[in-house]
Scaffold this active site. Structure first.
Site, PDB file in Angstrom:
ATOM      1  CG  MET A  22      -0.249  11.520   2.303  1.00  0.00           C
ATOM      2  SD  MET A  22       0.057  11.576   4.072  1.00  0.00           S
ATOM      3  CE  MET A  22      -0.446   9.918   4.539  1.00  0.00           C
ATOM      4  CG  HIS A  50      -1.863   1.070   1.378  1.00  0.00           C
ATOM      5  ND1 HIS A  50      -3.103   1.047   0.773  1.00  0.00           N
ATOM      6  CD2 HIS A  50      -1.817   2.238   2.071  1.00  0.00           C
ATOM      7  CE1 HIS A  50      -3.770   2.145   1.082  1.00  0.00           C
ATOM      8  NE2 HIS A  50      -3.010   2.896   1.862  1.00  0.00           N
ATOM      9  CG  MET A  79      -4.872  10.156   1.354  1.00  0.00           C
ATOM     10  SD  MET A  79      -3.938   9.486   2.730  1.00  0.00           S
ATOM     11  CE  MET A  79      -2.733   8.513   1.857  1.00  0.00           C
ATOM     12  CG  ASP A 136      -5.362   3.201   4.953  1.00  0.00           C
ATOM     13  OD1 ASP A 136      -4.519   2.932   5.826  1.00  0.00           O
ATOM     14  OD2 ASP A 136      -5.128   3.922   3.961  1.00  0.00           O
TER      15      ASP A 136
HETATM   16  C1  DX5 Z   1      -3.208   7.299   6.642  1.00  0.00           C
HETATM   17  C2  DX5 Z   1      -2.697   6.339   5.597  1.00  0.00           C
HETATM   18  C3  DX5 Z   1      -2.530   4.951   6.104  1.00  0.00           C
HETATM   19  C4  DX5 Z   1      -1.528   4.844   7.205  1.00  0.00           C
HETATM   20  C5  DX5 Z   1      -1.787   3.641   8.025  1.00  0.00           C
HETATM   21  O1  DX5 Z   1      -3.408   8.534   6.084  1.00  0.00           O
HETATM   22  O2  DX5 Z   1      -3.577   6.290   4.501  1.00  0.00           O
HETATM   23  O3  DX5 Z   1      -2.253   4.049   5.061  1.00  0.00           O
HETATM   24  O4  DX5 Z   1      -0.231   4.767   6.725  1.00  0.00           O
HETATM   25  O5  DX5 Z   1      -0.855   3.659   9.065  1.00  0.00           O
HETATM   26  P1  DX5 Z   1      -1.154   2.928  10.448  1.00  0.00           P
HETATM   27  O6  DX5 Z   1      -1.362   1.469  10.139  1.00  0.00           O
HETATM   28  O7  DX5 Z   1       0.064   3.191  11.236  1.00  0.00           O
HETATM   29  O8  DX5 Z   1      -2.395   3.548  11.015  1.00  0.00           O
HETATM   30 ZN    ZN Z   2      -3.455   4.616   2.977  1.00  0.00          ZN
END
Ligand code: DX5
Ligand code: ZN
Length: 232
Positions: free
Chosen positions: A41, A37, A72, A176
């Protein structure tokens, strides 16, 4: 890629060593990850910046399996072809990223990638029904996006309703944010099949010492599979 609702663990490289993405991707796959994944961002849609299509293209040769790109960013549409050319298997855009999610999903499918729709914790399922025929994946966020390592927000009811809405359609339900061996069973039982985990996979390990990645992945998978009655 044949469709399956078997539990898939998708480590988020947001929690990996940013100076070593290639080796980190190889390490988590060697240690049992099903998908990788990739969190993109932009510092605008979310309050954090990671990387773009060039980094995805550089990572791609180091992933044998599925590259799952979570955008994102806003706007999305000008960048879709860039991420498709970078080799994304799934491109997921947020419902909240703009007024024309239908057009965005059309563009993702037209790019050759599979289309995903992400929903922030504050977003309901209104509107999803109209998009079902365009979707390969729905990502239910269980944190507000932007950062790894946040506390899990329980979305059991939303996931159960989404699972019922999807019925027999070949659409993955991905969760997620905040996934651990404690939270994974709730989401698997509610109907999720793809579990993204960043900090809970990468904690305790490194490229030089990757065995903890495998222990962490197995712990999440066992907890999830135990909840849906899969023999482990
Ligand atoms: C959050 C991301 C996630 C994040 C998950 O904005 O989209 O993919 O990296 O991280 P953990 O598992 O640490 O919550
Ligand atoms: Zn994510």
């Amino acid at each position: 890629m044949t469709f399956s609702r078997a539990i898939k663990i998708a480590p988020s490289i947001l929690a990996a060593d940013f100076a070593n993405f290639g080796a980190e991707c190889r390490a988590v796959e060697d240690q049992g990850a099903d998908w990788v994944h990739v969190d993109v961002m932009d510092g605008h849609f979310v309050p954090n910046i990671t990387f773009g299509p060039a980094t995805c293209a550089a990572i791609r040769p180091h992933i044998r399996g599925v590259m799952d790109v979570h955008l994102m960013i806003a706007p999305v549409d000008p960048y879709i072809d860039g991420f498709a050319k970078a080799g994304a298997d799934f491109i997921t855009a947020h419902m909240e990223a703009g007024p024309h999610i239908h057009r965005t999903l059309q563009a993702i499918r037209a790019s050759g990638a599979k289309a995903g729709l992400a929903l922030n914790p504050g977003t309901g399922l209104d509107g999803v029904e109209n998009l079902l025929d365009m979707l390969d994946l729905v990502c239910v966020m269980t944190v507000n996006p932007g950062f790894g390592g946040q506390k899990f927000i329980d979305m059991t009811d939303k996931v159960q309703r989404l699972r019922a809405m999807i019925g027999a359609r070949p659409i993955h339900i991905e969760i997620d944010g905040g996934i651990t061996p404690d939270t994974a069973p709730l989401m698997a039982r509610a109907g999720a099949d793809v579990l993204v985990a960043g900090s809970a996979v990468f904690k305790g390990g490194s490229v030089e010492h990757p065995a903890p990645y495998g222990d962490n992945i197995r712990a999440i998978r066992a907890a999830a599979e135990g909840a849906v009655g899969v023999a482990v």
